[in-house]
Scaffold this active site. Structure first.
Site, PDB file in Angstrom:
ATOM      1  N   HIS A  20       9.997 -12.779  -5.798  1.00  0.00           N
ATOM      2  CA  HIS A  20      11.353 -12.313  -6.096  1.00  0.00           C
ATOM      3  C   HIS A  20      12.314 -13.488  -5.958  1.00  0.00           C
ATOM      4  O   HIS A  20      12.236 -14.249  -4.990  1.00  0.00           O
ATOM      5  CB  HIS A  20      11.803 -11.265  -5.083  1.00  0.00           C
ATOM      6  CG  HIS A  20      11.069  -9.957  -5.141  1.00  0.00           C
ATOM      7  ND1 HIS A  20      11.560  -8.855  -5.783  1.00  0.00           N
ATOM      8  CD2 HIS A  20       9.879  -9.587  -4.612  1.00  0.00           C
ATOM      9  CE1 HIS A  20      10.719  -7.840  -5.653  1.00  0.00           C
ATOM     10  NE2 HIS A  20       9.683  -8.253  -4.931  1.00  0.00           N
ATOM     11  N   ASP A  76      14.151  -8.036 -12.855  1.00  0.00           N
ATOM     12  CA  ASP A  76      13.726  -6.823 -12.149  1.00  0.00           C
ATOM     13  C   ASP A  76      14.452  -5.622 -12.760  1.00  0.00           C
ATOM     14  O   ASP A  76      15.657  -5.669 -13.003  1.00  0.00           O
ATOM     15  CB  ASP A  76      14.029  -6.945 -10.657  1.00  0.00           C
ATOM     16  CG  ASP A  76      13.277  -5.909  -9.841  1.00  0.00           C
ATOM     17  OD1 ASP A  76      12.383  -6.300  -9.076  1.00  0.00           O
ATOM     18  OD2 ASP A  76      13.586  -4.695  -9.982  1.00  0.00           O
ATOM     19  N   ASN A  79       6.721 -10.128  -1.152  1.00  0.00           N
ATOM     20  CA  ASN A  79       6.280  -8.995  -0.352  1.00  0.00           C
ATOM     21  C   ASN A  79       4.758  -8.900  -0.472  1.00  0.00           C
ATOM     22  O   ASN A  79       4.223  -8.978  -1.584  1.00  0.00           O
ATOM     23  CB  ASN A  79       6.916  -7.697  -0.856  1.00  0.00           C
ATOM     24  CG  ASN A  79       8.418  -7.673  -0.654  1.00  0.00           C
ATOM     25  OD1 ASN A  79       8.931  -8.206   0.328  1.00  0.00           O
ATOM     26  ND2 ASN A  79       9.136  -7.078  -1.583  1.00  0.00           N
ATOM     27  N   CYS A 109       0.232  -6.819 -15.262  1.00  0.00           N
ATOM     28  CA  CYS A 109      -0.682  -7.320 -16.299  1.00  0.00           C
ATOM     29  C   CYS A 109      -0.231  -6.814 -17.664  1.00  0.00           C
ATOM     30  O   CYS A 109      -0.268  -7.554 -18.654  1.00  0.00           O
ATOM     31  CB  CYS A 109      -2.120  -6.884 -16.033  1.00  0.00           C
ATOM     32  SG  CYS A 109      -2.985  -7.883 -14.801  1.00  0.00           S
ATOM     33  N   CYS A 129      -2.747  -2.202 -14.395  1.00  0.00           N
ATOM     34  CA  CYS A 129      -1.825  -2.983 -13.566  1.00  0.00           C
ATOM     35  C   CYS A 129      -0.540  -3.168 -14.369  1.00  0.00           C
ATOM     36  O   CYS A 129      -0.554  -3.726 -15.468  1.00  0.00           O
ATOM     37  CB  CYS A 129      -2.427  -4.337 -13.192  1.00  0.00           C
ATOM     38  SG  CYS A 129      -1.221  -5.451 -12.451  1.00  0.00           S
ATOM     39  N   HIS A 161       0.342  -6.854  -8.054  1.00  0.00           N
ATOM     40  CA  HIS A 161       0.096  -8.049  -8.877  1.00  0.00           C
ATOM     41  C   HIS A 161       1.077  -9.061  -8.299  1.00  0.00           C
ATOM     42  O   HIS A 161       2.305  -8.812  -8.314  1.00  0.00           O
ATOM     43  CB  HIS A 161       0.368  -7.740 -10.358  1.00  0.00           C
ATOM     44  CG  HIS A 161       0.177  -8.893 -11.297  1.00  0.00           C
ATOM     45  ND1 HIS A 161      -0.672  -8.841 -12.393  1.00  0.00           N
ATOM     46  CD2 HIS A 161       0.740 -10.123 -11.330  1.00  0.00           C
ATOM     47  CE1 HIS A 161      -0.618  -9.988 -13.054  1.00  0.00           C
ATOM     48  NE2 HIS A 161       0.238 -10.791 -12.424  1.00  0.00           N
ATOM     49  N   HIS A 173       3.794 -11.381  -7.129  1.00  0.00           N
ATOM     50  CA  HIS A 173       5.082 -11.713  -7.756  1.00  0.00           C
ATOM     51  C   HIS A 173       6.014 -12.285  -6.706  1.00  0.00           C
ATOM     52  O   HIS A 173       5.960 -11.924  -5.536  1.00  0.00           O
ATOM     53  CB  HIS A 173       5.704 -10.493  -8.440  1.00  0.00           C
ATOM     54  CG  HIS A 173       5.827  -9.288  -7.559  1.00  0.00           C
ATOM     55  ND1 HIS A 173       4.757  -8.451  -7.308  1.00  0.00           N
ATOM     56  CD2 HIS A 173       6.866  -8.789  -6.869  1.00  0.00           C
ATOM     57  CE1 HIS A 173       5.151  -7.479  -6.501  1.00  0.00           C
ATOM     58  NE2 HIS A 173       6.428  -7.672  -6.206  1.00  0.00           N
ATOM     59  N   HIS A 204      -4.365 -11.917 -13.134  1.00  0.00           N
ATOM     60  CA  HIS A 204      -4.181 -10.937 -12.079  1.00  0.00           C
ATOM     61  C   HIS A 204      -4.629 -11.484 -10.730  1.00  0.00           C
ATOM     62  O   HIS A 204      -5.785 -11.873 -10.558  1.00  0.00           O
ATOM     63  CB  HIS A 204      -4.953  -9.646 -12.374  1.00  0.00           C
ATOM     64  CG  HIS A 204      -4.730  -8.613 -11.335  1.00  0.00           C
ATOM     65  ND1 HIS A 204      -3.652  -7.749 -11.364  1.00  0.00           N
ATOM     66  CD2 HIS A 204      -5.406  -8.336 -10.193  1.00  0.00           C
ATOM     67  CE1 HIS A 204      -3.682  -6.980 -10.293  1.00  0.00           C
ATOM     68  NE2 HIS A 204      -4.744  -7.318  -9.554  1.00  0.00           N
ATOM     69  N   GLY A 210       6.035  -4.406   2.374  1.00  0.00           N
ATOM     70  CA  GLY A 210       6.883  -3.719   1.405  1.00  0.00           C
ATOM     71  C   GLY A 210       6.477  -3.937  -0.044  1.00  0.00           C
ATOM     72  O   GLY A 210       7.279  -3.734  -0.955  1.00  0.00           O
TER      73      GLY A 210
END
Ligand code: AMP
Ligand code: ZN
Length: 124
Positions: free
Chosen positions: A111, A30, A96, A7, A4, A107, A109, A46, A102
């Site tokens: 944005h 990003d 997402n 991870c 991952c 894992h 997250h 995770h 999308g």
């Protein structure tokens, strides 16, 4: 979780541009920013998607979201108000989830986008 990407970033096996770290969370820039400020907030444990979260994840999700005001202030994208009470600046906060949502990295997250527009791929 083997293989991952996030991870591995959380374990510092893959470098990232870290802007915040605590016992539970990592926040990094990003690699392909869609806006002048584009941060990713991840849990160190995770979790694949938001659909895999249960009420037991509420403290973790709350910690991730409640970090946003500080991150926004640190990166000069917090909502500010003039003397007339008109808001300016601000940010977008997005998760997402799954193919239709999308999601590319499985894992969890969040944005955080901000800074002067236009932003890539986003009209609103
Ligand atoms: P999502 O489409 O919501 O799964 O978003 C995955 C995000 O991870 C994308 O915006 C990618 O640019 C970003 N990303 C992929 N690899 C890395 C990396 N090694 N470091 C930082 N961000 C990454
Ligand atoms: Zn992971």
């Amino acid at each position: 979780m083997e293989n991952c990407l996030f991870c591995k970033i959380a374990a510092k096996q893959i470098p990232s541009s870290i802007v915040h770290e605590d016992d539970d969370l990592l926040v990094f820039k990003d690699i392909n920013p869609a806006a002048p400020v584009h941060l990713l907030i991840i849990p160190k444990v995770h979790v694949s998607t938001l659909s895999d979260c249960t009420p037991e994840h509420a403290p973790l999700l709350g910690k991730m979201m409640s970090l946003v005001p500080k991150l926004a202030a640190d990166h000069n994208i917090a909502v500010t108000y003039d003397e007339q009470g008109q808001p300016s600046r601000g940010f977008k906060f997005l998760i997402n989830s799954g193919p239709d949502g999308g999601q590319e990295v499985y894992h969890l997250h969040m944005h955080l986008y901000g800074g002067p527009r236009p932003w890539r791929g986003m009209r609103t």
